[in-house]
Scaffold this motif. Structure first.
Motif, PDB file in Angstrom:
ATOM      1  N   MET A  70       0.902  -1.227   0.091  1.00 34.10           N
ATOM      2  CA  MET A  70      -0.048  -0.058   0.090  1.00 34.10           C
ATOM      3  C   MET A  70       0.927   1.228   0.004  1.00 34.10           C
ATOM      4  N   SER A  71       0.462   2.282  -0.863  1.00 34.38           N
ATOM      5  CA  SER A  71       1.253   3.275  -0.913  1.00 34.38           C
ATOM      6  C   SER A  71       1.051   4.270   0.501  1.00 34.38           C
ATOM      7  N   ARG A  72       2.386   4.974   0.638  1.00 32.21           N
ATOM      8  CA  ARG A  72       2.183   6.076   1.647  1.00 32.21           C
ATOM      9  C   ARG A  72       1.796   7.355   1.220  1.00 32.21           C
ATOM     10  N   ARG A  73       1.982   7.376  -0.075  1.00 34.62           N
ATOM     11  CA  ARG A  73       1.410   8.641  -0.765  1.00 34.62           C
ATOM     12  C   ARG A  73       0.048   9.134  -0.429  1.00 34.62           C
ATOM     13  N   PRO A  74      -0.413  10.421  -0.461  1.00 33.97           N
ATOM     14  CA  PRO A  74      -1.740  10.613  -0.339  1.00 33.97           C
ATOM     15  C   PRO A  74      -2.501  10.361  -1.604  1.00 33.97           C
ATOM     16  N   PRO A  75      -3.625  10.299  -1.641  1.00 31.30           N
ATOM     17  CA  PRO A  75      -4.509   9.790  -2.926  1.00 31.30           C
ATOM     18  C   PRO A  75      -4.721  11.238  -3.670  1.00 31.30           C
ATOM     19  N   ILE A  76      -4.881  11.045  -5.086  1.00 29.24           N
ATOM     20  CA  ILE A  76      -4.998  12.192  -5.939  1.00 29.24           C
ATOM     21  C   ILE A  76      -6.227  13.000  -5.344  1.00 29.24           C
ATOM     22  N   GLU A  77      -7.470  12.463  -4.753  1.00 26.93           N
ATOM     23  CA  GLU A  77      -8.465  13.150  -4.324  1.00 26.93           C
ATOM     24  C   GLU A  77      -8.103  14.412  -3.488  1.00 26.93           C
ATOM     25  N   GLN A  78      -7.012  14.246  -2.866  1.00 24.76           N
ATOM     26  CA  GLN A  78      -6.500  15.384  -2.122  1.00 24.76           C
ATOM     27  C   GLN A  78      -5.638  16.501  -2.646  1.00 24.76           C
ATOM     28  N   ALA A  79      -5.421  16.255  -3.883  1.00 23.39           N
ATOM     29  CA  ALA A  79      -4.338  16.934  -4.603  1.00 23.39           C
ATOM     30  C   ALA A  79      -4.921  18.583  -4.699  1.00 23.39           C
ATOM     31  N   GLN A  80      -6.302  18.979  -4.931  1.00 24.25           N
ATOM     32  CA  GLN A  80      -6.782  20.352  -5.139  1.00 24.25           C
ATOM     33  C   GLN A  80      -6.671  20.834  -3.661  1.00 24.25           C
ATOM     34  N   GLU A  81      -7.187  20.127  -2.711  1.00 23.97           N
ATOM     35  CA  GLU A  81      -7.147  20.723  -1.385  1.00 23.97           C
ATOM     36  C   GLU A  81      -5.647  21.139  -0.951  1.00 23.97           C
ATOM     37  N   ARG A  82      -4.730  20.403  -1.324  1.00 28.88           N
ATOM     38  CA  ARG A  82      -3.258  20.630  -1.217  1.00 28.88           C
ATOM     39  C   ARG A  82      -2.838  21.813  -1.782  1.00 28.88           C
ATOM     40  N   LEU A  83      -3.235  21.742  -3.212  1.00 24.92           N
ATOM     41  CA  LEU A  83      -2.797  22.923  -4.062  1.00 24.92           C
ATOM     42  C   LEU A  83      -3.287  24.350  -3.529  1.00 24.92           C
ATOM     43  N   ARG A  84      -4.555  24.337  -2.942  1.00 20.40           N
ATOM     44  CA  ARG A  84      -5.175  25.314  -2.500  1.00 20.40           C
ATOM     45  C   ARG A  84      -4.335  25.788  -1.037  1.00 20.40           C
ATOM     46  N   HIS A  85      -4.136  24.887  -0.408  1.00 17.32           N
ATOM     47  CA  HIS A  85      -3.350  25.248   0.771  1.00 17.32           C
ATOM     48  C   HIS A  85      -1.879  25.812   0.570  1.00 17.32           C
ATOM     49  N   GLU A  86      -1.306  25.273  -0.494  1.00 20.57           N
ATOM     50  CA  GLU A  86       0.017  25.609  -0.775  1.00 20.57           C
ATOM     51  C   GLU A  86       0.037  27.075  -1.251  1.00 20.57           C
ATOM     52  N   LEU A  87      -0.994  27.318  -2.059  1.00 17.47           N
ATOM     53  CA  LEU A  87      -1.320  28.627  -2.723  1.00 17.47           C
ATOM     54  C   LEU A  87      -1.706  29.803  -1.620  1.00 17.47           C
ATOM     55  N   SER A  88      -2.508  29.256  -0.731  1.00 18.37           N
ATOM     56  CA  SER A  88      -2.712  30.428   0.448  1.00 18.37           C
ATOM     57  C   SER A  88      -2.765  29.638   1.779  1.00 18.37           C
ATOM     58  N   PRO A  89      -1.725  29.498   2.270  1.00 18.64           N
ATOM     59  CA  PRO A  89      -1.626  28.745   3.526  1.00 18.64           C
ATOM     60  C   PRO A  89      -1.771  29.875   4.809  1.00 18.64           C
ATOM     61  N   GLY A  90      -2.820  30.782   4.654  1.00 21.35           N
ATOM     62  CA  GLY A  90      -3.095  31.593   5.693  1.00 21.35           C
ATOM     63  C   GLY A  90      -2.284  32.920   5.844  1.00 21.35           C
ATOM     64  N   GLN A  91      -1.469  33.206   4.446  1.00 22.62           N
ATOM     65  CA  GLN A  91      -0.664  34.271   4.555  1.00 22.62           C
ATOM     66  C   GLN A  91      -1.303  35.170   3.500  1.00 22.62           C
ATOM     67  N   GLN A  92      -0.927  35.616   2.387  1.00 25.69           N
ATOM     68  CA  GLN A  92      -1.530  36.219   1.444  1.00 25.69           C
ATOM     69  C   GLN A  92      -2.613  35.772   0.682  1.00 25.69           C
ATOM     70  N   PRO A  93      -3.867  36.567   0.654  1.00 22.76           N
ATOM     71  CA  PRO A  93      -5.188  36.031  -0.323  1.00 22.76           C
ATOM     72  C   PRO A  93      -4.313  35.542  -1.782  1.00 22.76           C
ATOM     73  N   LEU A  94      -4.963  34.792  -2.463  1.00 18.45           N
ATOM     74  CA  LEU A  94      -4.662  34.403  -3.706  1.00 18.45           C
ATOM     75  C   LEU A  94      -4.581  35.405  -4.777  1.00 18.45           C
ATOM     76  N   ALA A  95      -5.402  36.262  -4.751  1.00 19.89           N
ATOM     77  CA  ALA A  95      -5.442  37.420  -5.581  1.00 19.89           C
ATOM     78  C   ALA A  95      -4.208  38.486  -5.441  1.00 19.89           C
ATOM     79  N   GLU A  96      -3.878  38.365  -4.237  1.00 17.34           N
ATOM     80  CA  GLU A  96      -2.595  39.180  -4.279  1.00 17.34           C
ATOM     81  C   GLU A  96      -1.334  38.701  -4.493  1.00 17.34           C
ATOM     82  N   LEU A  97      -1.219  37.616  -4.846  1.00 12.59           N
ATOM     83  CA  LEU A  97       0.109  36.970  -5.112  1.00 12.59           C
ATOM     84  C   LEU A  97       0.674  37.495  -6.734  1.00 12.59           C
ATOM     85  N   ASP A  98       1.779  37.371  -6.727  1.00  7.97           N
ATOM     86  CA  ASP A  98       2.212  37.578  -8.054  1.00  7.97           C
ATOM     87  C   ASP A  98       2.853  36.420  -8.792  1.00  7.97           C
ATOM     88  N   LEU A  99       3.192  36.619 -10.126  1.00 14.70           N
ATOM     89  CA  LEU A  99       3.293  35.195 -10.769  1.00 14.70           C
ATOM     90  C   LEU A  99       4.527  34.565 -10.024  1.00 14.70           C
TER      91      LEU A  99
END
Length: 155
Positions: free
Chosen positions: A1-30
């Protein structure tokens, strides 16, 4: 059995990576969006055992998908999904899309796409470094996105 998270968690992880309680997504630069997307892209998920089962895509172009034309810079992650017998069923694409007013300088860039796949002979850092040499970064950095969207689709 894989220790990697299922792909169903990918979107949540991307959202967390992009906005982990710091800047709102709309304020990030390229550069910040790209850095965070690459960090997300280095995280592995429980995917099929195939060389194209987990890929990253950087693409851009001027499109009229929804409403008026927009220059779109899209960072995407694609996962292969297999059926119960292990055969290819479909792909899941998770997008981090930066939309810009279609200024002449952006339109002049035309269209571009570059893929990276985990579990191949390529290395993520080499792909990222190679993309960093492209002229489009210098041009796109002069503009601020009008919208940053994160969404998932089945293809």
């Amino acid at each position: 059995m894989s220790r990697r998270p299922p792909i169903e968690q990918a979107q949540e992880r991307l959202r967390h990576e992009l906005s982990p309680g710091q800047q709102p997504l709309a304020e990030l630069d390229l550069d910040e969006v790209w850095l965070r997307f690459v960090r997300f892209g280095s995280q592995r998920f429980d995917t099929a055992n195939a060389p194209d089962a987990d890929g990253l895509l950087c693409q851009y172009g001027t499109h009229t998908f929804e409403g008026p034309p927009a220059f779109t810079l899209d960072f995407a992650r694609q996962f292969e999904v297999n059926d119960a017998s292990g055969e290819h069923d479909h792909y899941i694409q998770l997008h981090c899309e930066l939309r810009y007013e279609p200024a002449p300088q952006l339109r002049a860039l035309g269209h571009f796409e570059s893929w990276f796949f985990h579990d191949t002979d390529d290395e993520l850092d080499r792909w990222v470094d190679g993309l960093g040499l492209h002229e489009f970064w210098t041009i796109v950095r002069n503009f601020h996105p009008t919208e940053i969207r994160v969404y998932q689709e089945q293809v």
